[in-house]
Design a protein around this motif. Structure first.
Motif, PDB file in Angstrom:
ATOM      1  N   TRP A 225      65.997  53.735  55.464  1.00 27.43           N
ATOM      2  CA  TRP A 225      64.589  53.586  55.087  1.00 27.43           C
ATOM      3  C   TRP A 225      63.723  53.270  56.301  1.00 27.43           C
ATOM      4  O   TRP A 225      64.017  52.362  57.077  1.00 27.43           O
ATOM      5  CB  TRP A 225      64.437  52.513  54.014  1.00 27.43           C
ATOM      6  N   LEU A 226      62.636  54.039  56.444  1.00 30.60           N
ATOM      7  CA  LEU A 226      61.749  53.966  57.600  1.00 30.60           C
ATOM      8  C   LEU A 226      60.320  53.713  57.127  1.00 30.60           C
ATOM      9  O   LEU A 226      59.759  54.520  56.370  1.00 30.60           O
ATOM     10  CB  LEU A 226      61.821  55.292  58.370  1.00 30.60           C
ATOM     11  N   TYR A 227      59.732  52.609  57.559  1.00 27.13           N
ATOM     12  CA  TYR A 227      58.345  52.309  57.198  1.00 27.13           C
ATOM     13  C   TYR A 227      57.441  53.351  57.833  1.00 27.13           C
ATOM     14  O   TYR A 227      57.568  53.678  59.020  1.00 27.13           O
ATOM     15  CB  TYR A 227      57.980  50.906  57.676  1.00 27.13           C
ATOM     16  N   VAL A 228      56.509  53.883  57.070  1.00 30.63           N
ATOM     17  CA  VAL A 228      55.757  55.058  57.499  1.00 30.63           C
ATOM     18  C   VAL A 228      54.974  54.813  58.783  1.00 30.63           C
ATOM     19  O   VAL A 228      54.843  55.713  59.633  1.00 30.63           O
ATOM     20  CB  VAL A 228      54.832  55.557  56.365  1.00 30.63           C
ATOM     21  N   LYS A 229      54.464  53.619  58.979  1.00 29.45           N
ATOM     22  CA  LYS A 229      53.691  53.359  60.193  1.00 29.45           C
ATOM     23  C   LYS A 229      54.589  53.303  61.424  1.00 29.45           C
ATOM     24  O   LYS A 229      54.150  53.626  62.535  1.00 29.45           O
ATOM     25  CB  LYS A 229      52.861  52.091  60.032  1.00 29.45           C
ATOM     26  N   ASP A 230      55.846  52.918  61.243  1.00 27.25           N
ATOM     27  CA  ASP A 230      56.812  53.037  62.337  1.00 27.25           C
ATOM     28  C   ASP A 230      57.067  54.505  62.662  1.00 27.25           C
ATOM     29  O   ASP A 230      57.173  54.892  63.836  1.00 27.25           O
ATOM     30  CB  ASP A 230      58.128  52.351  61.969  1.00 27.25           C
ATOM     31  N   VAL A 250      64.398  60.005  64.065  1.00 27.81           N
ATOM     32  CA  VAL A 250      63.593  58.795  63.859  1.00 27.81           C
ATOM     33  C   VAL A 250      64.123  58.081  62.622  1.00 27.81           C
ATOM     34  O   VAL A 250      64.077  58.632  61.513  1.00 27.81           O
ATOM     35  CB  VAL A 250      62.098  59.128  63.657  1.00 27.81           C
ATOM     36  N   GLY A 251      64.639  56.876  62.813  1.00 29.61           N
ATOM     37  CA  GLY A 251      65.183  56.121  61.693  1.00 29.61           C
ATOM     38  C   GLY A 251      64.787  54.664  61.748  1.00 29.61           C
ATOM     39  O   GLY A 251      64.278  54.175  62.763  1.00 29.61           O
ATOM     40  N   GLY A 252      65.024  53.978  60.644  1.00 30.29           N
ATOM     41  CA  GLY A 252      64.629  52.578  60.560  1.00 30.29           C
ATOM     42  C   GLY A 252      65.769  51.595  60.738  1.00 30.29           C
ATOM     43  O   GLY A 252      65.555  50.387  60.666  1.00 30.29           O
ATOM     44  N   TRP A 253      67.006  52.126  60.948  1.00 30.63           N
ATOM     45  CA  TRP A 253      68.197  51.271  61.033  1.00 30.63           C
ATOM     46  C   TRP A 253      68.324  50.400  59.778  1.00 30.63           C
ATOM     47  O   TRP A 253      68.652  49.224  59.845  1.00 30.63           O
ATOM     48  CB  TRP A 253      68.168  50.392  62.287  1.00 30.63           C
ATOM     49  N   ASN A 254      68.030  50.990  58.633  1.00 29.37           N
ATOM     50  CA  ASN A 254      68.043  50.240  57.365  1.00 29.37           C
ATOM     51  C   ASN A 254      68.741  51.062  56.282  1.00 29.37           C
ATOM     52  O   ASN A 254      68.089  51.701  55.458  1.00 29.37           O
ATOM     53  CB  ASN A 254      66.605  49.945  56.898  1.00 29.37           C
ATOM     54  N   GLU A 255      70.066  51.063  56.273  1.00 28.65           N
ATOM     55  CA  GLU A 255      70.790  51.776  55.221  1.00 28.65           C
ATOM     56  C   GLU A 255      70.843  50.906  53.963  1.00 28.65           C
ATOM     57  O   GLU A 255      71.314  49.767  54.004  1.00 28.65           O
ATOM     58  CB  GLU A 255      72.202  52.114  55.673  1.00 28.65           C
ATOM     59  N   TRP A 311      61.443  53.612  72.111  1.00 30.21           N
ATOM     60  CA  TRP A 311      60.889  53.334  70.780  1.00 30.21           C
ATOM     61  C   TRP A 311      61.918  52.666  69.880  1.00 30.21           C
ATOM     62  O   TRP A 311      63.079  53.066  69.822  1.00 30.21           O
ATOM     63  CB  TRP A 311      60.409  54.613  70.101  1.00 30.21           C
ATOM     64  N   ARG A 312      61.470  51.639  69.162  1.00 34.62           N
ATOM     65  CA  ARG A 312      62.225  51.046  68.057  1.00 34.62           C
ATOM     66  C   ARG A 312      61.246  50.701  66.945  1.00 34.62           C
ATOM     67  O   ARG A 312      60.079  50.421  67.211  1.00 34.62           O
ATOM     68  CB  ARG A 312      62.973  49.767  68.478  1.00 34.62           C
ATOM     69  N   PRO A 313      61.703  50.704  65.684  1.00 32.72           N
ATOM     70  CA  PRO A 313      60.787  50.340  64.596  1.00 32.72           C
ATOM     71  C   PRO A 313      60.349  48.886  64.698  1.00 32.72           C
ATOM     72  O   PRO A 313      61.129  48.013  65.098  1.00 32.72           O
ATOM     73  CB  PRO A 313      61.622  50.584  63.333  1.00 32.72           C
ATOM     74  N   ALA A 314      59.100  48.637  64.326  1.00 29.22           N
ATOM     75  CA  ALA A 314      58.573  47.275  64.352  1.00 29.22           C
ATOM     76  C   ALA A 314      58.941  46.506  63.090  1.00 29.22           C
ATOM     77  O   ALA A 314      59.028  45.275  63.114  1.00 29.22           O
ATOM     78  CB  ALA A 314      57.054  47.301  64.520  1.00 29.22           C
ATOM     79  N   GLU A 315      59.161  47.236  61.984  1.00 23.76           N
ATOM     80  CA  GLU A 315      59.416  46.594  60.697  1.00 23.76           C
ATOM     81  C   GLU A 315      60.889  46.626  60.328  1.00 23.76           C
ATOM     82  O   GLU A 315      61.572  47.632  60.547  1.00 23.76           O
ATOM     83  CB  GLU A 315      58.627  47.296  59.574  1.00 23.76           C
ATOM     84  N   THR A 316      61.375  45.527  59.775  1.00 26.65           N
ATOM     85  CA  THR A 316      62.646  45.552  59.077  1.00 26.65           C
ATOM     86  C   THR A 316      62.393  46.069  57.661  1.00 26.65           C
ATOM     87  O   THR A 316      61.239  46.193  57.233  1.00 26.65           O
ATOM     88  CB  THR A 316      63.260  44.148  58.985  1.00 26.65           C
ATOM     89  N   GLU A 318      62.959  44.439  55.016  1.00 26.62           N
ATOM     90  CA  GLU A 318      62.433  43.301  54.253  1.00 26.62           C
ATOM     91  C   GLU A 318      60.933  43.116  54.482  1.00 26.62           C
ATOM     92  O   GLU A 318      60.181  42.848  53.538  1.00 26.62           O
ATOM     93  CB  GLU A 318      63.197  42.025  54.631  1.00 26.62           C
ATOM     94  N   THR A 319      60.480  43.271  55.717  1.00 25.22           N
ATOM     95  CA  THR A 319      59.042  43.109  55.975  1.00 25.22           C
ATOM     96  C   THR A 319      58.260  44.328  55.491  1.00 25.22           C
ATOM     97  O   THR A 319      57.171  44.195  54.927  1.00 25.22           O
ATOM     98  CB  THR A 319      58.769  42.882  57.474  1.00 25.22           C
ATOM     99  N   GLY A 320      58.822  45.517  55.705  1.00 24.08           N
ATOM    100  CA  GLY A 320      58.118  46.729  55.316  1.00 24.08           C
ATOM    101  C   GLY A 320      57.986  46.888  53.815  1.00 24.08           C
ATOM    102  O   GLY A 320      56.931  47.294  53.317  1.00 24.08           O
ATOM    103  N   ILE A 321      59.036  46.539  53.076  1.00 23.39           N
ATOM    104  CA  ILE A 321      58.981  46.731  51.624  1.00 23.39           C
ATOM    105  C   ILE A 321      58.027  45.723  50.986  1.00 23.39           C
ATOM    106  O   ILE A 321      57.328  46.039  50.013  1.00 23.39           O
ATOM    107  CB  ILE A 321      60.397  46.642  50.999  1.00 23.39           C
ATOM    108  N   ARG A 322      57.942  44.542  51.545  1.00 22.31           N
ATOM    109  CA  ARG A 322      56.991  43.553  51.012  1.00 22.31           C
ATOM    110  C   ARG A 322      55.550  44.029  51.252  1.00 22.31           C
ATOM    111  O   ARG A 322      54.700  43.910  50.363  1.00 22.31           O
ATOM    112  CB  ARG A 322      57.228  42.182  51.650  1.00 22.31           C
ATOM    113  N   LYS A 323      55.274  44.565  52.438  1.00 24.62           N
ATOM    114  CA  LYS A 323      53.945  45.108  52.707  1.00 24.62           C
ATOM    115  C   LYS A 323      53.620  46.254  51.752  1.00 24.62           C
ATOM    116  O   LYS A 323      52.480  46.405  51.301  1.00 24.62           O
ATOM    117  CB  LYS A 323      53.864  45.605  54.155  1.00 24.62           C
ATOM    118  N   THR A 324      54.625  47.062  51.449  1.00 26.06           N
ATOM    119  CA  THR A 324      54.423  48.213  50.577  1.00 26.06           C
ATOM    120  C   THR A 324      54.090  47.776  49.156  1.00 26.06           C
ATOM    121  O   THR A 324      53.147  48.288  48.543  1.00 26.06           O
ATOM    122  CB  THR A 324      55.683  49.098  50.583  1.00 26.06           C
ATOM    123  N   VAL A 325      54.863  46.843  48.621  1.00 28.93           N
ATOM    124  CA  VAL A 325      54.595  46.347  47.270  1.00 28.93           C
ATOM    125  C   VAL A 325      53.201  45.740  47.193  1.00 28.93           C
ATOM    126  O   VAL A 325      52.438  46.002  46.255  1.00 28.93           O
ATOM    127  CB  VAL A 325      55.664  45.326  46.839  1.00 28.93           C
TER     128      VAL A 325
END
Length: 356
Positions: A225-230, A250-255, A311-316, A318-325
Motif C-alpha cells: 500500500w502506497l499513500y498517493v501523495k508519496d 514505486v512502493g510503500g514498503w507496506n504489505e 526517494w523513500r515514502p514519507a508515510e507509513t 498507519e499514518t497514511g490510512i488515518r489521514k485517508t479516513v
C-alpha cells in the motif's frame, strides 16, 4: 516551461496536479476524458488559477494532442490516463484495450511527432513519463521476493494485460525511435479523491452508510500500500532525475492482507466516528465470492528508486490510512456527489451475483 498531464482529473492524476502546483509555478495542461472516474471537483481549488489549463479530451485524439504540445511548448508529458479497475476489466475488457493500448499508442505517436520537431536543446530536455502498475508482473507466492524492475511480465487480468502492452509500447518507442521515456510501476495507491469502487474508499463509505463491507474470498490477498501523495513525490523525483529509458518501481514498503486493511479501517472509524449502537464497524464485514483469477500477492521492491534517486515514502501505512479516513469523514459532500446513479448501477452489477 509547461508540462502536460493526461488523466489529471482522476484519483492519482488530480493529486499529482494539486501537489505540483502547490510546489511549483510551472503551468500544467491537464487533459482528461472525464469518464466515470474523472472528476473536476478534485480540482476545484484550482478554479481561476492561470497555471492550470484543463482540456476535456481523449489521449487517442492524435491531432488535438499534437496541437496542445505545440501550442504550449510542452517540455514533459506525465501519462496517468488509463482504465484501471480489475473488476471492470473483467465485465467489459474492450474499454481497457481501447484506452490503455490504442490510446497509449496514439499518444506516443503524437508525442513522437512533436519531439522530432523540437530544436536540439529542447529535444534533449524533453521527457515522457508513463505511469504504470505492479500488476503487470503477475502474482507472487508468500515466500517470493518482491517485484524488481527486472521481473518477468505475467499479467493475469484484462486490465493488467492492457497496461503491460502500454509499457511495452513505451519501451519500444525509446529503443526504436529514441523517444526519451521513463516508466514507473506503482503498488496499490490510497488517499484523498480515491473513487469509491476500490477497497479502501468503498469500505469507508459502506461502513458509514451501514452497508456490508465486502471481502473477496478469505481476505488474505496481500498488497503493498502506497499513500498517493508519496507516489506523487516519487513521480516528481523520477521526472527530475530519472535515467532515460529506465523503469522505477514505486512502493510503500507496506504489505498488508485485504482483511487486515479493512479491520484497520474499522478500528479508526470506531475511534473517530463511532456507530450509534456502540458496536464495531467490523461487524459489517461480509465475505463474498472471490474475483475470477484474483492475484494472491503483490509486493514492490522500491530499492532502485531509493538507491539511484534518494526517494523513500514519507508515510507509513498507519499514518497514511488515518489521514485517508479523516479526509473522507471531512469530505462527505464530495463522496455524495461522486456516488451517482451510474456508480450505484456498477456496484449492483459487480456485487449482486457474489454469494456471501
Amino acid at each position: 516551461m509547461t508540462i502536460l498531464v493526461t488523466g489529471g482529473a482522476g484519483f492519482i492524476g488530480s493529486n499529482f496536479v494539486l501537489d505540483w502546483l502547490g510546489q511549483s509555478d510551472e503551468p500544467v495542461v491537464n487533459l482528461d476524458k472525464l469518464t466515470y472516474a474523472g472528476n473536476l471537483q478534485n480540482l476545484a481549488s484550482l478554479q481561476g488559477d492561470s497555471r492550470h489549463v484543463f482540456v476535456k479530451a481523449d489521449i487517442g485524439d492524435y491531432d488535438l494532442i499534437l496541437s496542445l504540445l505545440k501550442q504550449h511548448g510542452i517540455r514533459a508529458v506525465v501519462n496517468f490516463a488509463a482504465e484501471s479497475h480489475v473488476d471492470r476489466s473483467i465485465h467489459g475488457p474492450e474499454d481497457f484495450i481501447q484506452t490503455n493500448i490504442v490510446g497509449s499508442f496514439r499518444l506516443l505517436e503524437a508525442v513522437r511527432a512533436y519531439w522530432n520537431g523540437l530544436q536540439p536543446a529542447a529535444k534533449d530536455e524533453f521527457h515522457f513519463l508513463h505511469v504504470s502498475t505492479d500488476e503487470v508482473y503477475g502474482s507472487l507466492e508468500k515466500q517470493d521476493p518482491p517485484f524488481a524492475e527486472t521481473h518477468q511480465y505475467q499479467p493475469n487480468s484484462p486490465y493488467s494485460a492492457s497496461k503491460a502492452a502500454s509499457d511495452h509500447l513505451v519501451r519500444a518507442y525509446h529503443h526504436t525511435y529514441g523517444l526519451p521515456v521513463l516508466t514507473t510501476n506503482c503498488s496499490n495507491n490510497y488517499g484523498p479523491y480515491h473513487f469509491p469502487e476500490k477497497l479502501i474508499p468503498l469500505c469507508i463509505q459502506n461502513a458509514l452508510t451501514g452497508k456490508p463491507l465486502p471481502i473477496y474470498g478469505d481476505g488474505q490477498q496481500i498488497r503493498d500500500w502506497l499513500y498517493v501523495k508519496d507516489h506523487c513525490s516519487a513521480i516528481r523525483r523520477v521526472l527530475e532525475a530519472g535515467r532515460v529509458g529506465e523503469v522505477y518501481n514505486v512502493g510503500g514498503w507496506n504489505e498488508k492482507a485485504n482483511l487486515d486493511v479493512v479491520n484497520t479501517l474499522c478500528a479508526i472509524l470506531d475511534e473517530l466516528k463511532p456507530r450509534t449502537d456502540g458496536k464495531s464497524y467490523a461487524e459489517q464485514i461480509t465475505y463474498v465470492t472471490d474475483r475470477p483469477g484474483h492475484d494472491r500477492r503483490y509486493a514492490i521492491d522500491a530499492s532502485k528508486l531509493e538507491r539511484e534517486l534518494g526517494w523513500r515514502p514519507a508515510e507509513t501505512f498507519e499514518t497514511g490510512i488515518r489521514k485517508t479516513v479523516q479526509w473522507y469523514l471531512d469530505h462527505q459532500a464530495w463522496v455524495e456527489n461522486v456516488v451517482s446513479g451510474d456508480y450505484q448501477s456498477w456496484v449492483e452489477k459487480n456485487y449482486s451475483d457474489r454469494v456471501a
